[in-house]
Design an enzyme around this catalytic site. Structure first.
Site, mmCIF file in Angstrom:
data_model
loop_
_atom_site.group_PDB
_atom_site.id
_atom_site.type_symbol
_atom_site.label_atom_id
_atom_site.label_comp_id
_atom_site.label_asym_id
_atom_site.label_seq_id
_atom_site.Cartn_x
_atom_site.Cartn_y
_atom_site.Cartn_z
ATOM 1 N N ARG A 62 0.804 -1.225 0.000
ATOM 2 C CA ARG A 62 0.000 0.000 0.000
ATOM 3 C C ARG A 62 0.836 1.273 0.000
ATOM 4 O O ARG A 62 0.642 2.178 -0.826
ATOM 5 C CB ARG A 62 -0.921 0.052 1.244
ATOM 6 C CG ARG A 62 -2.190 -0.729 1.122
ATOM 7 C CD ARG A 62 -2.560 -1.319 2.465
ATOM 8 N NE ARG A 62 -1.565 -2.307 2.808
ATOM 9 C CZ ARG A 62 -1.643 -3.589 2.439
ATOM 10 N NH1 ARG A 62 -2.709 -4.003 1.816
ATOM 11 N NH2 ARG A 62 -0.677 -4.445 2.708
ATOM 12 N N THR A 63 1.771 1.390 0.948
ATOM 13 C CA THR A 63 2.484 2.655 1.136
ATOM 14 C C THR A 63 3.338 2.983 -0.091
ATOM 15 O O THR A 63 3.364 4.128 -0.557
ATOM 16 C CB THR A 63 3.358 2.581 2.405
ATOM 17 O OG1 THR A 63 2.559 2.064 3.470
ATOM 18 C CG2 THR A 63 3.895 3.938 2.788
ATOM 19 N N LYS A 90 25.725 -5.243 -1.221
ATOM 20 C CA LYS A 90 27.192 -5.362 -1.317
ATOM 21 C C LYS A 90 27.875 -4.632 -0.164
ATOM 22 O O LYS A 90 29.090 -4.484 -0.149
ATOM 23 C CB LYS A 90 27.677 -4.778 -2.640
ATOM 24 C CG LYS A 90 27.100 -5.450 -3.876
ATOM 25 C CD LYS A 90 27.524 -4.707 -5.136
ATOM 26 C CE LYS A 90 26.721 -5.167 -6.334
ATOM 27 N NZ LYS A 90 26.831 -4.236 -7.457
ATOM 28 N N ARG A 112 11.103 3.944 3.679
ATOM 29 C CA ARG A 112 10.703 2.934 4.679
ATOM 30 C C ARG A 112 11.958 2.161 5.056
ATOM 31 O O ARG A 112 12.715 1.741 4.179
ATOM 32 C CB ARG A 112 9.647 1.984 4.123
ATOM 33 C CG ARG A 112 9.409 0.794 5.065
ATOM 34 C CD ARG A 112 8.206 -0.005 4.711
ATOM 35 N NE ARG A 112 6.982 0.715 5.029
ATOM 36 C CZ ARG A 112 5.778 0.166 5.001
ATOM 37 N NH1 ARG A 112 5.635 -1.102 4.676
ATOM 38 N NH2 ARG A 112 4.709 0.874 5.299
ATOM 39 N N HIS A 140 4.673 5.702 11.673
ATOM 40 C CA HIS A 140 4.195 5.575 10.286
ATOM 41 C C HIS A 140 3.256 6.766 10.083
ATOM 42 O O HIS A 140 2.033 6.615 10.070
ATOM 43 C CB HIS A 140 3.484 4.229 10.122
ATOM 44 C CG HIS A 140 3.198 3.836 8.703
ATOM 45 N ND1 HIS A 140 3.352 4.685 7.618
ATOM 46 C CD2 HIS A 140 2.752 2.653 8.187
ATOM 47 C CE1 HIS A 140 3.018 4.042 6.514
ATOM 48 N NE2 HIS A 140 2.654 2.811 6.837
#
Ligand code: CP
Length: 311
Positions: A62-63, A90, A112, A140
Site C-alpha cells: 500500500r504505502t 554489497k 521505509r 508511520h
C-alpha cells in the site's frame, strides 16, 4: 509556530513532531486532492519541477504504491529503489546510498526502513526533504494521517470522539502514530489487546487500556484493528493464533451484537481469520478500502506542503 498555510517542520519524520495546526493543514489540503484524484484527469502540475525517490528497505504494498501514485498525480519525476536489488546487498551504507541518489539531483526522499530512527538519522545528514514511510516499530506518520482523514470523513471533527486501537500495540508503528495524531486532534483513545502486547509506558501517552474487545467496541465510535506482527516477535506473546482470534478477533456476529454503529478500520495487510474475519472486514461497518483511497490524497497533501507549495 505553523502558519495557516505552511508546515512547522521541514520533514515528515513522525506525528510526534507535528502541531495540531500542521495535522489539520495536511487533512484540509488532502480534501482538495481527493477531489483531484476522482476527476477524469487525475493529475495536477504542482510538483512538475521536482524529482522524488522512494527508498524501500522493507516490504510494502500500500504505502509504496500510494506514494508513487501521489507523486505521479502531482506530476513529479519518480524513481523507485528497492534495497533487495541494490548495492546495499554489497555492503553500502544508508548514508552513502542516499548521497549517491541525491547526487543525481533528487529533491525529496520517501523512505521505509526497518530501523527505528533511520529517517531521523538521515535528516541530520542531508538537506533534501524526507517523508517517513514507516521506520521499524517507531512511527508511520502518513498512515496515521490517512486514518485520521478517514475517521473525519465518517465522524466529523475528531474532538471528543472515542477511538479504539485493537491488537498488537507493542510492535506497531501505526498504533504509536495514531495515538499521537488522535490525541493532538482531541480524541479519546483506548488500546485493547492481550497484556503482553500492550507496552507498559502506553498510559503515559494519555490513552486508556482495555483487555475486553466487546467492551471496547461498545465504548468506541471507530476501531482500528491491527495485525499481529509475527515477523517482529522473537518470543511467544500469546499461546496460539487460534486463541488470539477467539479472544481478540473481530467477527460479524460481534459487530451485530453491539446494536450500534462502529466504524471498522485496518491499515493492512489483513490476516483474515486472525484479527478480523472476512465477514467483518468486508461488512458495511468497514472502511478499509476507503482508507487506501484516502492514502493517495493525504500523501499528495504531505508532499505538496513539504515541497513548500502553498494553496
Ligand atoms: N499499511 C501499510 O503500511 O501497508 P504496507 O506495509 O503494505 O505499505
Amino acid at each position: 509556530m505553523s502558519q495557516a498555510n505552511s508546515l512547522s517542520v521541514p520533514h515528515l519524520l513522525g506525528i510526534k513532531d507535528l502541531t495540531k495546526e500542521d495535522i489539520t493543514l495536511i487533512l484540509d489540503t488532502a480534501v482538495t486532492f481527493k477531489e483531484v484524484i476522482n476527476r477524469p484527469v487525475k493529475k495536477v502540475p504542482s510538483l512538475r519541477d521536482l524529482t522524488v525517490a522512494n527508498l524501500f528497505f522493507e516490504d510494502s504494498t500500500r504505502t509504496r504504491i500510494s506514494f508513487e501514485l501521489a507523486e505521479k498525480r502531482l506530476s513529479a519525476d519518480v524513481i523507485n529503489f528497492s534495497a533487495s536489488s541494490s548495492s546495499v546487498k554489497k555492503g553500502e551504507t544508508l548514508l552513502d546510498t542516499v548521497n549517491n541518489i541525491l547526487a543525481m539531483k533528487v529533491d525529496m526522499i520517501v523512505m521505509r526502513h526497518p530501523a527505528p530512527g533511520a529517517p531521523h538519522f538521515l535528516a541530520r545528514h542531508i538537506s533534501a526533504r524526507i517523508l517517513n514511510a514507516g521506520d521499524g516499530t517507531h512511527e508511520h506518520p502518513t498512515q496515521a494521517l490517512l486514518d485520521a482523514y478517514s475517521m473525519r470523513e465518517q465522524l466529523g471533527d475528531l474532538e471528543g470522539k472515542k477511538i479504539a486501537i485493537v491488537g498488537d500495540i507493542l510492535h506497531s508503528r501505526v498504533a504509536l502514530s495514531n495515538i499521537f495524531c488522535l490525541k493532538k486532534l482531541g480524541a479519546e483513545v483506548k488500546v485493547c489487546g492481550p497484556p503482553t502486547l500492550i507496552p507498559k509506558y502506553i498510559t503515559s501517552l494519555g490513552v486508556g487500556v482495555e483487555h475486553d474487545v466487546e467492551k471496547t467496541l461498545r465504548w468506541c465510535d471507530a476501531a482500528n484493528i491491527l495485525r499481529i506482527q509475527l515477523e517482529r516477535q522473537d518470543i511467544k506473546y500469546f499461546p496460539s493464533l487460534r486463541e488470539y482470534a477467539l479472544y481478540f478477533g473481530i467477527d460479524k456476529a460481534l459487530l451485530n451484537r453491539l446494536d450500534k454503529p462502529v466504524v471498522i478500520m485496518h491499515p493492512g495487510p489483513i490476516n483474515r481469520g486472525v484479527e478480523i474475519t472476512s465477514d467483518a472486514a468486508d461488512s458495511e461497518h468497514s472502511i478499509i478500502l476507503q482508507q487506501v483511497e484516502n492514502g493517495v490524497a493525504v500523501r499528495m497533501a504531505a508532499l505538496y506542503l513539504l515541497a513548500g507549495k502553498r494553496q
